[in-house]
Write a protein that holds these residues in place. Structure first.
Motif, PDB file in Angstrom:
ATOM      1  N   PRO A  32       0.810  -1.231   0.000  1.00  0.00           N
ATOM      2  CA  PRO A  32       0.000   0.000   0.000  1.00  0.00           C
ATOM      3  C   PRO A  32       0.838   1.273   0.000  1.00  0.00           C
ATOM      4  N   ASN A  33       2.037   1.264   0.650  1.00  0.00           N
ATOM      5  CA  ASN A  33       2.864   2.475   0.658  1.00  0.00           C
ATOM      6  C   ASN A  33       3.634   2.650  -0.656  1.00  0.00           C
ATOM      7  N   SER A  34       3.481   1.702  -1.533  1.00  0.00           N
ATOM      8  CA  SER A  34       4.080   1.702  -2.877  1.00  0.00           C
ATOM      9  C   SER A  34       5.611   1.718  -2.884  1.00  0.00           C
ATOM     10  N   LYS A  56      11.691   0.973  -3.873  1.00  0.00           N
ATOM     11  CA  LYS A  56      11.476   2.048  -4.830  1.00  0.00           C
ATOM     12  C   LYS A  56      12.775   2.730  -5.247  1.00  0.00           C
ATOM     13  N   ASP A  57      13.822   2.738  -4.363  1.00  0.00           N
ATOM     14  CA  ASP A  57      15.098   3.389  -4.687  1.00  0.00           C
ATOM     15  C   ASP A  57      15.997   2.525  -5.562  1.00  0.00           C
ATOM     16  N   TYR A  77      21.040  -6.255  -2.670  1.00  0.00           N
ATOM     17  CA  TYR A  77      21.720  -5.142  -3.340  1.00  0.00           C
ATOM     18  C   TYR A  77      21.229  -3.834  -2.734  1.00  0.00           C
ATOM     19  N   TRP A  78      22.184  -2.939  -2.378  1.00  0.00           N
ATOM     20  CA  TRP A  78      21.867  -1.623  -1.831  1.00  0.00           C
ATOM     21  C   TRP A  78      22.183  -0.558  -2.892  1.00  0.00           C
ATOM     22  N   ALA A  79      21.165   0.128  -3.351  1.00  0.00           N
ATOM     23  CA  ALA A  79      21.361   1.118  -4.414  1.00  0.00           C
ATOM     24  C   ALA A  79      22.168   2.315  -3.941  1.00  0.00           C
ATOM     25  N   SER A  80      22.047   2.703  -2.678  1.00  0.00           N
ATOM     26  CA  SER A  80      22.723   3.904  -2.172  1.00  0.00           C
ATOM     27  C   SER A  80      24.235   3.739  -2.098  1.00  0.00           C
TER      28      SER A  80
END
Length: 507
Positions: A32-34, A56-57, A77-80
Motif C-alpha cells: 500500500p505504501n508503494s 522504490k530506490d 543489493y543496496w542502491a545507495s
C-alpha cells in the motif's frame, strides 16, 4: 467459474494465485505504501519460497523467504552504496556465511552476525590490503594476518581494528619485528632484525626503541697518541644522550677514515698544478669539532698471516712526551702540519692506486680499513696505520715555495717551482701512462712512495661515520671525531731506555 476465481485473484494490490481467499502460489504484490513490491511464491497469505522484493530506490532482495520473512540464502543489493551481498540471511539480517562486495572497492567473505562481520573471514579492502582472521562487530579482533599493499605482512593479535598483543611484522624491506604491540605500534618488549643488519632487542615505546643509540663515542677521549712506527686500534661505543652504553644493539655499520688539517693558504701557495689537482678531486674540507677543517688522509689496515704487533699510548696515561718535546721544534711541527694539508690529497692517490704493502714489511698487506659491525654496542678497528708521505723531491713543498717565491723576486726565472713544472712537462711529453692525478704531478704511486718513512708527526683526525644502509628507523648517527697525535719514533726509544734505566736502579 467460482473454482477459477479461487485460483486467481486480481485486485488493486495483488495479481496472482489464491487458495481459500488467501494469496497462495505465485503472485505479484504491490504494498500500500508503494515503496515495496514483491513477486514470487506465497503460502497461506505470506511470502514463502523463492521471490524478489524490490524497493522504490532500486535496492532489492532476491532469494528465499519463510513465513513472510527473509530467511535462508539470497542476494541483497543496496542502491545507495552499490554494495552487494550473497549469502545467508536471518529475519532480513545478514547472518551466517556470505560474501559482501563493496561498491567503493573491496570484498569480505566470511561469517556475519545480524548484519555485522563477526567470526572468521577474509577482508580485501579498497586500498589493496588483505586480512584473514577473526572479526567482532565489524572490526578485526582476535588473531589474524594481514598483507598490506606496500608488501608488509603482520600476523598476530588484534583488538578493535588495531594491532595489540603479540605479533610479528615482516616488512617489505625484509626487516622483521617480533614482540608486543599496543595502539597499533611497537610497545613493550620486542626484537627487530632490520634489513640493514641491525638487531635491537629490548623495550619499545610508541614505535621507537626505549634505549636508542644517539651518538658514536671514540674510547680514550678526544686525543689519541701513537708512535710513528706503531700500528694502533680505535675502539668505539654507541651511547645514549646520558652516556650509557647501548649494549642491546648489534649490527650498525661503521666506517673509519683519517684527515689532516686543511691550510688553504699553503695549498694556494704550492703551485698552480697542485691547486688544480685538489680542485679536480672535488674534495671539500670537513669541519671538525676542534676548530679547523680537514681533508682526507689515507688510512690503511694492516693484515698479515702472522700476528701484527702494535703499540699505542692511551690518552688517560700521563705521557712523558708532548708535541713540544725538545727533539721537535714548534716550527717543525707547524711546517709538517701545513705540508700534510697538501700531501693528504696526493697520498690519497696512493691509496686509490693500490699501495700494496707498508714500508719494509713484504709479508704484510695494506687495504682500506674494513667497515665494522657493532656488537653489543661496541666496535674495534684493528691494526691501523697512516699512509707514508710521498717523496719530498717529487712534491712542491708549500713552505719551500714561499721561500722560493721570495728569491724569485731577486732572481727571476730561477725558482724551484719552475724546475718542478719542467720535470712534470717532460714526463708528460714522454707519454707516462699513469692515473689522472699521478699524471698531473708526475708520480708513480708504486715507485715513488717514501719507502721506509713513517707518517709525519703532528695532529691528524680520526673520523668514525655510520654507513648503515638503509638507515635504522630512518636515522643515521652523527660522525665522531678524535685527534690522533703522531709522536716521533725516537721518543719511543728514549722512553724505553728511561724505563729500563729505572729498573736497573731499583735493582
Amino acid at each position: 467459474m467460482a473454482a477459477a476465481g479461487e485460483m486467481r485473484k486480481s485486485s488493486r494490490f495483488y495479481v496472482g494465485e489464491v487458495k481459500k481467499n488467501l494469496r497462495d502460489g505465485y503472485g505479484f504484490y504491490v504494498y500500500p505504501n508503494s515503496f515495496f513490491r514483491y513477486e514470487g511464491e506465497w503460502k497461506l497469505g505470506k511470502k514463502n519460497g523463492n521471490g524478489k522484493l524490490v524497493m522504490k530506490d532500486g535496492s532489492y532482495y532476491e532469494g528465499e523467504f519463510k513465513d513472510g520473512e527473509i530467511n535462508g540464502n539470497g542476494l541483497r543489493y543496496w542502491a545507495s552504496t552499490g554494495n552487494t551481498y550473497s549469502g545467508q540471511f536471518c529475519f532480513g539480517e545478514l547472518h551466517g556465511h556470505g560474501v559482501m562486495q563493496y561498491g567503493k572497492g573491496g570484498q569480505y567473505e566470511g561469517e556475519f552476525s545480524y548484519g555485522l562481520r563477526d567470526g572468521h573471514g577474509c577482508l580485501f579492502d579498497k586500498e589493496g590490503n588483505a586480512y584473514q582472521g577473526s572479526f567482532h562487530k565489524n572490526k578485526k579482533h582476535g588473531e589474524g594476518q594481514i598483507a598490506y599493499s606496500n608488501g608488509d605482512v603482520y600476523e598476530g593479535d588484534w583488538i578493535l581494528d588495531q594491532r595489540q598483543g603479540h605479533g610479528v611484522l615482516r616488512s617489505a624491506d625484509s626487516s622483521i619485528y617480533e614482540g608486543q604491540w599496543r595502539n597499533d605500534l611497537f610497545n613493550g618488549h620486542g626484537t627487530m632484525i632490520h634489513s640493514s643488519g641491525i638487531i635491537y632487542e629490548g623495550q619499545w615505546i610508541n614505535g621507537q626503541p626505549a634505549c636508542a643509540a644517539t651518538k658514536i663515542v671514540i674510547e680514550g677521549g678526544d686525543v689519541l697518541e701513537v708512535f710513528q712506527d706503531s700500528f694502533f686500534n680505535v675502539e668505539v661505543q654507541l651511547q645514549d644522550d646520558e652516556g650509557q652504553l647501548i649494549a642491546n644493539e648489534n649490527g650498525r655499520l661503521l666506517k673509519i677514515s683519517a684527515g689532516v688539517r686543511f691550510v688553504e693558504n699553503s695549498v694556494r701557495s704550492s703551485s698552480s698544478a697542485l691547486l688544480r689537482l685538489i680542485e679536480d678531486m672535488e674534495e671539500k674540507p670537513m669541519l671538525t669539532p676542534f676548530g679547523f677543517e680537514c681533508v682526507n688522509y689515507p688510512l690503511m689496515e694492516v693484515s698479515s698471516e702472522s700476528e701484527v704487533t702494535y703499540s699505542a699510548m692511551p690518552n688517560n696515561e700521563q705521557s712523558e712526551v708532548t708535541m713540544m718535546d725538545s727533539s721537535i721544534s714548534k716550527s717543525e711541527v707547524e711546517s709538517q702540519i701545513e705540508l700534510e694539508a697538501t700531501e693528504g690529497s696526493e697520498a690519497n692517490l696512493l691509496n686509490r692506486n693500490g699501495l700494496s704493502h707498508p714500508p719494509g714489511a713484504e709479508d704484510e698487506w695494506l687495504t682500506n680499513p674494513t667497515n665494522q659491525r657493532v656488537e653489543a654496542g661496541r666496535a674495534t678497528f684493528r691494526n691501523l696505520m697512516l699512509a707514508p708521505p710521498l717523496k719530498s723531491h717529487l712534491l712542491p713543498d708549500p713552505l719551500s715555495v714561499l721561500e722560493q717565491n721570495k728569491l724569485s723576486k731577486r732572481q727571476p726565472g730561477k725558482t724551484h717551482l719552475d724546475k718542478t713544472e719542467k720535470i712534470t712537462a717532460l714526463q708528460e711529453k714522454n707519454g707516462d701512462t699513469r692515473s689522472y692525478l699521478g699524471h698531473q704531478l708526475g708520480i708513480d704511486s708504486k715507485k715513488d712512495t717514501a719507502e721506509g718513512r713513517p707518517p709525519r708527526t703532528g695532529d691528524y683526525v680520526i673520523i668514525i661515520q655510520e654507513v648503515t644502509n638503509p638507515p635504522f628507523l630512518g636515522c643515521t648517527l652523527a660522525p665522531a671525531f678524535a685527534l690522533l697525535r703522531v709522536i716521533p719514533s725516537k721518543t719511543k726509544s728514549n722512553r724505553t731506555s728511561k724505563k729500563e734505566s729505572n729498573i736497573v736502579k731499583s735493582k
